[in-house]
Design an enzyme around this catalytic site. Structure first.
Site, PDB file in Angstrom:
ATOM      1  N   ASN A   1       0.872  -1.178   0.000  1.00 60.14           N
ATOM      2  CA  ASN A   1       0.000   0.000   0.000  1.00 60.14           C
ATOM      3  C   ASN A   1       0.908   1.225   0.000  1.00 60.14           C
ATOM      4  O   ASN A   1       1.483   1.574   1.028  1.00 60.14           O
ATOM      5  CB  ASN A   1      -0.892  -0.034   1.251  1.00 60.14           C
ATOM      6  CG  ASN A   1      -1.737   1.215   1.378  1.00 60.14           C
ATOM      7  OD1 ASN A   1      -1.768   2.057   0.487  1.00 60.14           O
ATOM      8  ND2 ASN A   1      -2.437   1.349   2.494  1.00 60.14           N
TER       9      ASN A   1
ATOM     10  N   LYS B   1       0.101   4.224  -0.277  1.00 60.53           N
ATOM     11  CA  LYS B   1      -0.556   5.398   0.322  1.00 60.53           C
ATOM     12  C   LYS B   1      -0.351   6.614  -0.589  1.00 60.53           C
ATOM     13  O   LYS B   1      -0.337   6.460  -1.805  1.00 60.53           O
ATOM     14  CB  LYS B   1      -0.054   5.611   1.752  1.00 60.53           C
ATOM     15  CG  LYS B   1      -0.171   4.318   2.586  1.00 60.53           C
ATOM     16  CD  LYS B   1       0.033   4.498   4.051  1.00 60.53           C
ATOM     17  CE  LYS B   1      -0.159   3.150   4.754  1.00 60.53           C
ATOM     18  NZ  LYS B   1      -0.056   3.218   6.199  1.00 60.53           N
TER      19      LYS B   1
ATOM     20  N   HIS C   1      -9.425   1.197   4.877  1.00 65.98           N
ATOM     21  CA  HIS C   1      -8.168   1.367   5.622  1.00 65.98           C
ATOM     22  C   HIS C   1      -8.403   2.335   6.780  1.00 65.98           C
ATOM     23  O   HIS C   1      -9.194   3.270   6.658  1.00 65.98           O
ATOM     24  CB  HIS C   1      -7.085   1.910   4.671  1.00 65.98           C
ATOM     25  CG  HIS C   1      -5.721   1.863   5.284  1.00 65.98           C
ATOM     26  ND1 HIS C   1      -5.287   2.813   6.189  1.00 65.98           N
ATOM     27  CD2 HIS C   1      -4.700   0.985   5.145  1.00 65.98           C
ATOM     28  CE1 HIS C   1      -4.061   2.500   6.570  1.00 65.98           C
ATOM     29  NE2 HIS C   1      -3.678   1.400   5.950  1.00 65.98           N
TER      30      HIS C   1
ATOM     31  N   GLU D   1      -6.791   4.732   7.799  1.00 68.03           N
ATOM     32  CA  GLU D   1      -6.566   6.147   7.433  1.00 68.03           C
ATOM     33  C   GLU D   1      -7.782   6.710   6.705  1.00 68.03           C
ATOM     34  O   GLU D   1      -8.096   7.897   6.852  1.00 68.03           O
ATOM     35  CB  GLU D   1      -5.278   6.259   6.608  1.00 68.03           C
ATOM     36  CG  GLU D   1      -4.050   6.027   7.490  1.00 68.03           C
ATOM     37  CD  GLU D   1      -2.839   5.457   6.784  1.00 68.03           C
ATOM     38  OE1 GLU D   1      -2.804   5.458   5.539  1.00 68.03           O
ATOM     39  OE2 GLU D   1      -1.923   4.981   7.494  1.00 68.03           O
TER      40      GLU D   1
ATOM     41  N   GLU E   1      -5.192  -4.885  10.510  1.00 59.95           N
ATOM     42  CA  GLU E   1      -4.180  -3.852  10.723  1.00 59.95           C
ATOM     43  C   GLU E   1      -4.462  -3.119  12.038  1.00 59.95           C
ATOM     44  O   GLU E   1      -5.314  -2.212  12.076  1.00 59.95           O
ATOM     45  CB  GLU E   1      -4.209  -2.830   9.579  1.00 59.95           C
ATOM     46  CG  GLU E   1      -3.915  -3.430   8.222  1.00 59.95           C
ATOM     47  CD  GLU E   1      -3.305  -2.400   7.269  1.00 59.95           C
ATOM     48  OE1 GLU E   1      -2.250  -2.708   6.711  1.00 59.95           O
ATOM     49  OE2 GLU E   1      -3.857  -1.301   7.116  1.00 59.95           O
TER      50      GLU E   1
ATOM     51  N   GLY F   1       2.812   2.245  10.821  1.00 57.87           N
ATOM     52  CA  GLY F   1       3.810   3.301  10.702  1.00 57.87           C
ATOM     53  C   GLY F   1       4.532   3.631  11.995  1.00 57.87           C
ATOM     54  O   GLY F   1       5.221   4.649  12.085  1.00 57.87           O
TER      55      GLY F   1
ATOM     56  N   SER G   1       3.601  -2.194  10.349  1.00 57.73           N
ATOM     57  CA  SER G   1       5.037  -2.293  10.625  1.00 57.73           C
ATOM     58  C   SER G   1       5.621  -3.659  10.270  1.00 57.73           C
ATOM     59  O   SER G   1       6.533  -4.148  10.929  1.00 57.73           O
ATOM     60  CB  SER G   1       5.342  -1.940  12.089  1.00 57.73           C
ATOM     61  OG  SER G   1       4.970  -0.602  12.359  1.00 57.73           O
TER      62      SER G   1
HETATM   63  P1  13P Z   1       3.205   0.346   7.629  1.00 57.05           P
HETATM   64  O1  13P Z   1       3.722  -0.922   7.009  1.00 57.05           O
HETATM   65  O2  13P Z   1       3.927   1.576   7.174  1.00 57.05           O
HETATM   66  O3  13P Z   1       3.091   0.225   9.131  1.00 57.05           O
HETATM   67  O4  13P Z   1       1.704   0.548   7.087  1.00 57.05           O
HETATM   68  C1  13P Z   1       0.823  -0.509   7.147  1.00 57.05           C
HETATM   69  C2  13P Z   1      -0.392  -0.130   6.403  1.00 57.05           C
HETATM   70  O5  13P Z   1      -1.133   0.758   6.780  1.00 57.05           O
HETATM   71  C3  13P Z   1      -0.671  -0.878   5.166  1.00 57.05           C
HETATM   72  O6  13P Z   1      -1.964  -0.631   4.702  1.00 57.05           O
END
Ligand code: 13P
Length: 247
Positions: A10, A12, A94, A96, A164, A170, A208
């Site tokens: 992803n 983003k 997601h 976010e 997740e 992150g 992560s």
């Molecule tokens: P990270 O791998 O940066 O923690 O992000 C995970 C994520 O949100 C994947 O959709």
């Protein structure tokens, strides 16, 4: 039942044309056999990257779609548009999106139906916040999100779930292996009540995931792959995670 491992990136809101195409091509060039690889770039790059990796083992996905096929929805993109651009998957719900855009479980369910209408595979994201985990509510939160976000007539073949934990995204923090195992087992059990053929649904872990922890996470029985953010932006790291899935 054997489920094919899916390692999904992803990206983003990262990636401009030349670098994005180069990253996707590097991933395609190094793709190991036996693992399904997916990159989900920003919507602006879906068509270019789909063209760049055509014929390789790498599939392309979007990061969101609208529930409707077309209409007066300024700034939105439909599942049909993603499919038309060459996508085969779309990430939905997601955390976010849920936080930044107020997406509810009902909205995620409508988007999932839209994805299937357009012939896309839906990756439905769920996960608890730190406050919910600290309150001992992780499994009930996951159950409520699943029940609200997965369409009632779901079938297994176009559905992927991504677990997740919001606090792991992150941050460099991950749940213990036992906690991931418990969450994925619970998701599988709830899916068994919601979806016919739930054994075939892949459940990805995200938050992560990186080359140093991928092998142990991916070795958990009900972890069928990863949804990777930061580490998907470097071909070497993403490919190392894919290689760990095979070992
Ligand atoms: P990270 O791998 O940066 O923690 O992000 C995970 C994520 O949100 C994947 O959709």
């Amino acid at each position: 039942m054997a489920r094919r491992t899916l390692i999904a990136g992803n990206w983003k809101m990262n990636g401009l044309g030349a670098d994005g195409v180069a990253l996707a091509k590097d991933v395609a060039a190094g793709a190991p056999a036996g693992v399904e690889l997916l990159v989900c770039p920003p919507a602006t790059l879906v068509a270019r990257i789909a063209a760049a990796v055509a014929g390789s083992a790498v599939a392309v996905g979007g990061q969101d779609c609208h529930g409707k096929a077309s209409g007066a929805h300024t700034g939105d993109i439909s599942a049909e548009m993603l499919a038309d651009a060459g996508a085969h998957y779309v990430i939905l719900g997601h955390s976010e999106r849920r936080t930044d855009h107020g997406e509810t479980d009902a909205a995620v369910r409508a988007k999932t139906e839209a994805a299937w209408r357009a012939g896309l595979n839906a990756i439905v994201c769920i996960g608890e916040t730190l406050a919910e985990r600290d309150a001992g509510r992780t499994l009930s939160v996951l159950e409520a999100q699943l029940t609200g976000s997965v369409p009632s007539d779901a079938s297994a073949d176009r559905l992927v779930i991504a677990y997740e934990p919001v606090w792991a995204i992150g941050t460099g923090k991950t749940p213990t292996l036992d906690e991931v195992d418990a969450a994925h087992r619970h998701i599988r059990a709830v899916l068994g009540r919601l979806v016919s053929g739930a054994d075939a649904v892949r459940i990805l872990y995200g938050g992560s995931m990186k080359p140093s922890n991928a092998a142990e996470l991916l070795a958990i029985a009900d972890v069928d792959g990863g949804l990777i953010g930061g580490a998907s932006l470097k071909a070497a790291d993403f490919l190392a995670i894919a290689a760990a899935a095979r070992s």
